[in-house]
Design a protein around this motif. Structure first.
Motif, mmCIF file in Angstrom:
data_model
loop_
_atom_site.group_PDB
_atom_site.id
_atom_site.type_symbol
_atom_site.label_atom_id
_atom_site.label_comp_id
_atom_site.label_asym_id
_atom_site.label_seq_id
_atom_site.Cartn_x
_atom_site.Cartn_y
_atom_site.Cartn_z
ATOM 1 N N THR A 353 -0.054 6.477 -7.483
ATOM 2 C CA THR A 353 -1.019 6.680 -6.410
ATOM 3 C C THR A 353 -1.612 8.088 -6.469
ATOM 4 N N VAL A 376 3.825 4.682 -1.478
ATOM 5 C CA VAL A 376 3.216 3.995 -0.340
ATOM 6 C C VAL A 376 4.009 2.749 -0.007
ATOM 7 N N ASP A 378 4.829 -0.939 1.301
ATOM 8 C CA ASP A 378 4.060 -2.177 1.168
ATOM 9 C C ASP A 378 3.269 -2.487 2.438
ATOM 10 N N ASP A 380 1.805 -0.554 4.373
ATOM 11 C CA ASP A 380 0.649 0.310 4.560
ATOM 12 C C ASP A 380 -0.459 0.061 3.546
ATOM 13 N N ARG A 381 -0.184 -0.746 2.535
ATOM 14 C CA ARG A 381 -1.164 -0.893 1.456
ATOM 15 C C ARG A 381 -2.414 -1.662 1.879
ATOM 16 N N GLN A 382 -2.339 -2.358 2.986
ATOM 17 C CA GLN A 382 -3.506 -3.098 3.458
ATOM 18 C C GLN A 382 -4.393 -2.255 4.365
ATOM 19 N N ILE A 386 -4.348 5.885 4.459
ATOM 20 C CA ILE A 386 -2.960 6.191 4.812
ATOM 21 C C ILE A 386 -2.824 7.702 4.899
ATOM 22 N N ALA A 452 -7.475 3.926 0.881
ATOM 23 C CA ALA A 452 -6.262 3.344 0.288
ATOM 24 C C ALA A 452 -6.611 2.255 -0.714
ATOM 25 N N THR A 453 -7.773 1.627 -0.562
ATOM 26 C CA THR A 453 -8.185 0.580 -1.505
ATOM 27 C C THR A 453 -8.407 1.145 -2.908
ATOM 28 N N ASP A 455 -6.279 3.170 -4.149
ATOM 29 C CA ASP A 455 -4.916 3.625 -4.441
ATOM 30 C C ASP A 455 -4.802 5.137 -4.251
ATOM 31 N N ALA A 457 -3.575 8.192 -1.304
ATOM 32 C CA ALA A 457 -2.804 8.489 -0.102
ATOM 33 C C ALA A 457 -3.033 9.947 0.270
#
Length: 464
Positions: A353, A376, A378, A380-382, A386, A452-453, A455, A457
């Motif tokens: 990330t 990150v 899981d 929070d990945r949507q 973040i 976050a899309t 990748d 943070a």
């Protein structure tokens, strides 16, 4: 001993000969400016100080402590910090576990560090200052090794000297179990070793690892057999620092004052950090092994540093102030900083990330500004973005600390004893990039909410 074991002075280069120990030289920083504290020659008669980090930590946690020592005139060339390659303890000290270290590993590595510091400085003995698990390594070296011949003072800060639990069926074999072999041996007979001056610092009631209930170790409702005085040692000067948490008893200015007074023999002139005109920063990109954090250097990482608007976190210029791809030693500097500027560090490591780390101004030079990519969760990945506020040198205590995102209480901070050092804000998808103001007490860091899309943070990392 692992070849990549890292041990570095606070900023100066090592003398010839340390390469044989696998200790790579450090680039010297700029000369000390006139408006900063000047090293006092009389301190050359005092022992060099080696700081030893705790479980899962890095040498980077000591940079504010080192700043306070320097601000009182202690020579930077006599201040050292260990960076154990595998900082996390094994679940069972006697059984190999990938990416983790045993008490024997850290015993050997600390022994090497002490000898390197003695050669570097020409001193006869050193003072050792350890946070949490770092105190286990110090005690082991002093009781079961040659330590007393080379160590004048031992300061153990929040070290679970009698365990985080005393149990025959939980944490079996752990070095943190007061009933397991490691601590049983250390506490058999004298708890301190003659010929060394000993001090412990502990909280009165806020150390998550010195509680009668096991909530702080993930076992709520389980009696631990441990109380708040668990870090104290018979035969030591035992200092209570009321209201401080497990980490603060090592890194807070009150902990610094107690440690300085113990080693030097009089109170420090100041607990404040005095600024330099031209601080020079450096540090190492640390890695991961099978999902476990290590302090092994990462080669091929890209680090960019951008000066930011302190109110918004937005970049002030169209180009980075510094950019470097790390070599085999993992170091990303040196970087000439401004003592009043705020910065965004962008860390890019292949297949990890991309991490945007925002920092408060750096008032002084440091070679311990280590970086690691974010992991990150899981859940929070949507999110659209973040943003994490991180306090490496303390925990967040509800009612004691003001911790906010954009003026609203930070989520995920439970009531009671301080146990969390991070809080994460998940910004919904569809939200445009914006400023997020992160605050803990008197330290405020403004960041930008990167997507976050992609990748990415964001971390607002606090100094204090």
């Amino acid at each position: 001993m692992p070849q990549n074991f890292q041990f570095r002075p606070s900023r100066r280069s090592f003398l010839a000969g340390t390469a044989a120990l696998g200790l790579t030289p450090l680039l010297a920083c700029a000369p000390r400016p006139q408006d900063a504290a000047v090293a006092v020659p009389q301190f050359d008669t005092y022992p060099p100080v080696i700081f030893v980090h705790g479980n899962g930590d890095t040498a980077a946690l000591w940079h504010t402590s080192i700043w306070r020592w320097e601000s009182n005139g202690f020579p930077d060339k006599r201040l050292f910090a260990v960076d154990f390659p595998y900082p996390l303890a094994r679940s069972n000290d006697a059984e190999y576990q990938a990416g983790r270290s045993s008490t024997q590993d850290q015993f050997e590595q600390l022994s090497v560090a002490v000898q390197a510091a003695l050669r570097q400085t020409g001193a006869g003995r050193v003072a050792l200052v350890g946070s949490s698990r770092g105190g286990n390594a110090i005690r082991n070296y002093l009781k079961n090794g040659p330590g007393p011949a080379y160590v004048s003072h031992a300061v153990l800060c929040g070290t679970p000297n009698h365990g985080v639990i005393v149990s025959n069926d939980k944490l079996v074999g752990s070095e943190f179990n007061g009933a397991a072999p490691f601590l049983r041996r250390l506490n058999d007979g004298l708890e301190t070793v003659p010929g060394v001056q000993w001090m412990t610092t502990r909280s009165d009631a806020f150390d998550k690892f010195a509680q009668p209930d096991g909530a702080g170790i993930g076992m709520p409702g389980t009696p631990t057999g441990v109380t708040a005085d668990g870090p104290a040692l018979a035969g030591a000067k035992n200092i209570v620092l009321p209201g401080l948490d497990h980490r603060e008893v090592a890194f807070h200015e009150k902990a610094f004052a107690a440690t300085w007074d113990f080693i030097i023999g009089s109170p420090p002139a100041t607990t404040k950090i005095l600024p330099e005109s031209n601080p020079v920063l450096n540090g190492k990109v640390n890695g991961m092994a099978r999902g476990v954090p290590t302090n092994l250097p990462v080669e091929g990482a890209t680090v960019e540093i951008w000066e930011t608007n302190p109110q918004t976190g937005a970049r002030l210029r169209s180009a980075a102030s510094h950019r470097k791809v790390t070599g085999a030693d993992g170091y990303w500097g040196p970087f000439q900083a401004s003592p009043t500027a705020t910065y965004e560090f962008v860390l890019s490591v292949p297949s990890q990330t991309t991490t945007h780390i925002y920092r408060s101004p750096f008032p002084r030079s440091s070679a311990h500004i280590h970086l690691r990519t974010a992991v990150v969760a899981d859940r929070d990945r949507q999110a659209g973005s973040i943003v994490t506020i991180s306090r490496p040198r303390g925990y967040f205590g509800p009612g004691r600390d003001i911790v906010t995102f954009d003026g609203q209480p930070a989520p995920g901070i439970p009531a009671g004893v301080p146990t969390n050092s991070t809080s994460t804000l998940a910004i919904p998808r569809g939200t445009a990039q914006r400023t997020v103001v992160c605050r803990c007490n008197d330290e405020t860091i403004a960041v930008q909410s990167w997507a976050a899309t992609d990748d990415r943070a964001v971390i607002a990392e606090l100094h204090y």
